[in-house]
Design a protein around this motif. Structure first.
Motif, PDB file in Angstrom:
ATOM      1  N   VAL A   1       0.847  -1.193   0.000  1.00  0.00           N
ATOM      2  CA  VAL A   1       0.000   0.000   0.000  1.00  0.00           C
ATOM      3  C   VAL A   1       0.887   1.249   0.000  1.00  0.00           C
ATOM      4  N   SER A   2       0.509   2.234  -0.807  1.00  0.00           N
ATOM      5  CA  SER A   2       1.207   3.523  -0.830  1.00  0.00           C
ATOM      6  C   SER A   2       0.317   4.573  -0.165  1.00  0.00           C
ATOM      7  N   PHE A   3       0.917   5.385   0.701  1.00  0.00           N
ATOM      8  CA  PHE A   3       0.152   6.400   1.434  1.00  0.00           C
ATOM      9  C   PHE A   3       0.512   7.796   0.943  1.00  0.00           C
ATOM     10  N   ASP A   4      -0.513   8.657   0.798  1.00  0.00           N
ATOM     11  CA  ASP A   4      -0.252  10.042   0.421  1.00  0.00           C
ATOM     12  C   ASP A   4      -0.058  10.893   1.673  1.00  0.00           C
ATOM     13  N   ALA A   5       0.105  12.198   1.493  1.00  0.00           N
ATOM     14  CA  ALA A   5       0.370  13.097   2.623  1.00  0.00           C
ATOM     15  C   ALA A   5      -0.769  13.117   3.629  1.00  0.00           C
ATOM     16  N   ALA A   6      -1.969  12.834   3.147  1.00  0.00           N
ATOM     17  CA  ALA A   6      -3.131  12.838   4.037  1.00  0.00           C
ATOM     18  C   ALA A   6      -3.318  11.508   4.750  1.00  0.00           C
ATOM     19  N   GLY A   7      -2.452  10.544   4.448  1.00  0.00           N
ATOM     20  CA  GLY A   7      -2.550   9.245   5.090  1.00  0.00           C
ATOM     21  C   GLY A   7      -3.516   8.297   4.423  1.00  0.00           C
ATOM     22  N   VAL A   8      -3.960   8.649   3.216  1.00  0.00           N
ATOM     23  CA  VAL A   8      -4.877   7.786   2.467  1.00  0.00           C
ATOM     24  C   VAL A   8      -4.058   6.744   1.713  1.00  0.00           C
ATOM     25  N   GLY A   9      -4.426   5.490   1.885  1.00  0.00           N
ATOM     26  CA  GLY A   9      -3.674   4.408   1.270  1.00  0.00           C
ATOM     27  C   GLY A   9      -4.227   3.990  -0.082  1.00  0.00           C
ATOM     28  N   THR A  10      -3.317   3.685  -1.011  1.00  0.00           N
ATOM     29  CA  THR A  10      -3.693   3.162  -2.325  1.00  0.00           C
ATOM     30  C   THR A  10      -2.968   1.843  -2.542  1.00  0.00           C
ATOM     31  N   VAL A  11      -3.697   0.833  -2.928  1.00  0.00           N
ATOM     32  CA  VAL A  11      -3.117  -0.491  -3.118  1.00  0.00           C
ATOM     33  C   VAL A  11      -2.157  -0.480  -4.302  1.00  0.00           C
ATOM     34  N   SER A  12      -0.947  -0.970  -4.085  1.00  0.00           N
ATOM     35  CA  SER A  12       0.056  -1.021  -5.144  1.00  0.00           C
ATOM     36  C   SER A  12      -0.154  -2.259  -6.012  1.00  0.00           C
ATOM     37  N   ALA A  13       0.637  -2.380  -7.065  1.00  0.00           N
ATOM     38  CA  ALA A  13       0.565  -3.560  -7.924  1.00  0.00           C
ATOM     39  C   ALA A  13       0.885  -4.820  -7.118  1.00  0.00           C
ATOM     40  N   PHE A  14       1.832  -4.710  -6.195  1.00  0.00           N
ATOM     41  CA  PHE A  14       2.166  -5.850  -5.353  1.00  0.00           C
ATOM     42  C   PHE A  14       0.984  -6.211  -4.452  1.00  0.00           C
ATOM     43  N   GLY A  15       0.285  -5.184  -3.964  1.00  0.00           N
ATOM     44  CA  GLY A  15      -0.887  -5.432  -3.127  1.00  0.00           C
ATOM     45  C   GLY A  15      -2.011  -6.095  -3.895  1.00  0.00           C
ATOM     46  N   THR A  16      -2.195  -5.666  -5.138  1.00  0.00           N
ATOM     47  CA  THR A  16      -3.211  -6.284  -5.992  1.00  0.00           C
ATOM     48  C   THR A  16      -2.898  -7.759  -6.198  1.00  0.00           C
ATOM     49  N   ARG A  17      -1.632  -8.069  -6.398  1.00  0.00           N
ATOM     50  CA  ARG A  17      -1.205  -9.464  -6.546  1.00  0.00           C
ATOM     51  C   ARG A  17      -1.459 -10.235  -5.254  1.00  0.00           C
ATOM     52  N   ALA A  18      -1.184  -9.625  -4.106  1.00  0.00           N
ATOM     53  CA  ALA A  18      -1.413 -10.281  -2.812  1.00  0.00           C
ATOM     54  C   ALA A  18      -2.888 -10.620  -2.623  1.00  0.00           C
ATOM     55  N   ILE A  19      -3.761  -9.699  -3.022  1.00  0.00           N
ATOM     56  CA  ILE A  19      -5.203  -9.938  -2.910  1.00  0.00           C
ATOM     57  C   ILE A  19      -5.630 -11.075  -3.832  1.00  0.00           C
ATOM     58  N   ALA A  20      -5.064 -11.099  -5.040  1.00  0.00           N
ATOM     59  CA  ALA A  20      -5.407 -12.160  -5.998  1.00  0.00           C
ATOM     60  C   ALA A  20      -4.981 -13.525  -5.461  1.00  0.00           C
ATOM     61  N   ILE A  21      -3.802 -13.591  -4.852  1.00  0.00           N
ATOM     62  CA  ILE A  21      -3.336 -14.859  -4.284  1.00  0.00           C
ATOM     63  C   ILE A  21      -4.252 -15.290  -3.149  1.00  0.00           C
ATOM     64  N   ALA A  22      -4.619 -14.353  -2.280  1.00  0.00           N
ATOM     65  CA  ALA A  22      -5.517 -14.680  -1.169  1.00  0.00           C
ATOM     66  C   ALA A  22      -6.858 -15.185  -1.680  1.00  0.00           C
ATOM     67  N   GLY A  23      -7.373 -14.543  -2.753  1.00  0.00           N
ATOM     68  CA  GLY A  23      -8.641 -14.981  -3.324  1.00  0.00           C
ATOM     69  C   GLY A  23      -8.582 -16.402  -3.838  1.00  0.00           C
ATOM     70  N   ALA A  24      -7.451 -16.762  -4.455  1.00  0.00           N
ATOM     71  CA  ALA A  24      -7.284 -18.135  -4.949  1.00  0.00           C
ATOM     72  C   ALA A  24      -7.199 -19.119  -3.793  1.00  0.00           C
ATOM     73  N   LYS A  25      -6.624 -18.689  -2.687  1.00  0.00           N
ATOM     74  CA  LYS A  25      -6.441 -19.577  -1.532  1.00  0.00           C
ATOM     75  C   LYS A  25      -7.760 -19.931  -0.846  1.00  0.00           C
ATOM     76  N   VAL A  26      -8.761 -19.057  -0.947  1.00  0.00           N
ATOM     77  CA  VAL A  26     -10.043 -19.327  -0.287  1.00  0.00           C
ATOM     78  C   VAL A  26     -11.113 -19.742  -1.294  1.00  0.00           C
ATOM     79  N   SER A  27     -10.684 -20.265  -2.425  1.00  0.00           N
ATOM     80  CA  SER A  27     -11.636 -20.659  -3.473  1.00  0.00           C
ATOM     81  C   SER A  27     -12.085 -22.108  -3.357  1.00  0.00           C
ATOM     82  N   TYR A  28     -11.641 -22.812  -2.319  1.00  0.00           N
ATOM     83  CA  TYR A  28     -12.012 -24.219  -2.149  1.00  0.00           C
ATOM     84  C   TYR A  28     -13.373 -24.301  -1.455  1.00  0.00           C
ATOM     85  N   VAL A  29     -14.404 -24.576  -2.229  1.00  0.00           N
ATOM     86  CA  VAL A  29     -15.761 -24.633  -1.687  1.00  0.00           C
ATOM     87  C   VAL A  29     -16.367 -26.006  -1.953  1.00  0.00           C
ATOM     88  N   GLY A  30     -17.288 -26.411  -1.082  1.00  0.00           N
ATOM     89  CA  GLY A  30     -17.949 -27.699  -1.238  1.00  0.00           C
ATOM     90  C   GLY A  30     -17.037 -28.855  -0.870  1.00  0.00           C
TER      91      GLY A  30
END
Length: 292
Positions: A142-171
């Motif tokens: 996550v990258s933070f601006d001067a106001a402390g607002v965070g924006t997800v980086s490309a690495f963060g987007t990849r981390a979310i995608a990996i987490a999503g794949a990890k919890v895809s085991y249903v049934g």
């Protein structure tokens, strides 16, 4: 380089397990915390190094062929966590799934001692993994601006995608798949542990550990301690997404356990205990008895 024969490796594994079950509970948790963080370091590195590979010229030219290349990159860098764990004396639950039972078979330590080790190391691994997931989420992901607002980086987007794949085991079939991947994973992890025991020098241990771990990660198998990092990293990072349409609701603390950690942990135990611990004990028990 000095390499030990298979019977000596099996005996040394039992000796290591005996030492581990004799540690006080606080030390088990502390060493487990260390290993959980180390495995998370390897997982974080794998996340960063595999970011964007699917959008490269390789992907454009060869299409889905780059999916395997992405997995190879993951596998090549992930082993750093287990290498650090073994060489620094930290405690990893998945390795103890084989080493502690070996001690029970060879040295007749009690199964209550084995379970005691598993519980406290598991707790330590969980804490260490989550702590490092928090560090990565509020650091590179996550990258933070001067106001402390965070924006997800490309690495963060990849981390979310990996987490999503990890919890895809249903049934039921999803759980079965996660369980089988857990077995295959810890089969290879504990072969890596044995190969690490095989050599006396650091270089030999490095290569002995690296190849099986590279194989399990590249193959897409599931490791409960690594997932204790991957899924929380996705949960923490996804908290900075403000657009509700881009939030994956399946990534949460409940599905972390029900859709991954529980079946994977059971599979990891079976892979380490049965496919390495019991099989090697049965194969070499007469030779081990002759060593005494």
């Amino acid at each position: 380089m000095v390499f030990h024969p298979p019977v000596a490796i099996t005996a040394k594994a039992g000796d290591a397990g005996k030492y581990k079950v004799g540690l006080p509970a606080w030390n088990m948790v502390l060493r487990g915390f260390m290993s959980g963080a180390y495995i998370a370091m390897g997982a974080a590195l794998a996340t960063v190094c595999s970011t964007g590979i699917m959008a490269t010229d390789v992907a454009l030219r060869y299409g889905t062929a780059s999916a395997g290349f992405s997995q190879l990159i993951l596998g090549c860098v992930f082993p750093v966590g287990l290498i650090i764990t073994v060489l620094t004396g930290a405690e990893l639950f998945t390795g103890d799934a084989m080493l502690a039972p070996m001690a029970a078979f060879i040295h007749k330590v009690t199964w209550m001692q084995v379970i005691n080790l598993w519980i406290f190391v598991y707790i330590g691994n969980l804490i260490g993994s989550i702590v490092f997931a928090y560090i990565m989420a509020y650091g590179p992901f996550v990258s933070f601006d001067a106001a402390g607002v965070g924006t997800v980086s490309a690495f963060g987007t990849r981390a979310i995608a990996i987490a999503g794949a990890k919890v895809s085991y249903v049934g039921m079939m999803g759980m079965w798949s996660a369980f089988l991947k857990g077995i295959a994973c810890n089969w290879l992890v504990n072969l890596a542990i044995l190969l690490g025991i095989c050599a006396d020098d650091a270089v030999g241990k490095f290569f002995g550990i690296w190849f099986p771990i590279m194989a399990f990660v590249s193959s897409g198998f599931e490791h409960c301690v690594a997932n204790m990092y991957f899924i929380p990293a996705g949960i923490f990072t996804q908290g900075f997404i403000t657009d509700p349409t881009k939030i994956n609701a399946s990534i949460n603390w409940v599905t972390m356990w029900t859709a991954n950690i529980i079946p994977v942990t059971i599979g990891n135990i079976v892979g380490g205990l049965l496919f390495v611990g019991i099989i090697y004990w049965v194969a070499f028990r007469k030779e081990i008895a002759a060593l005494k």
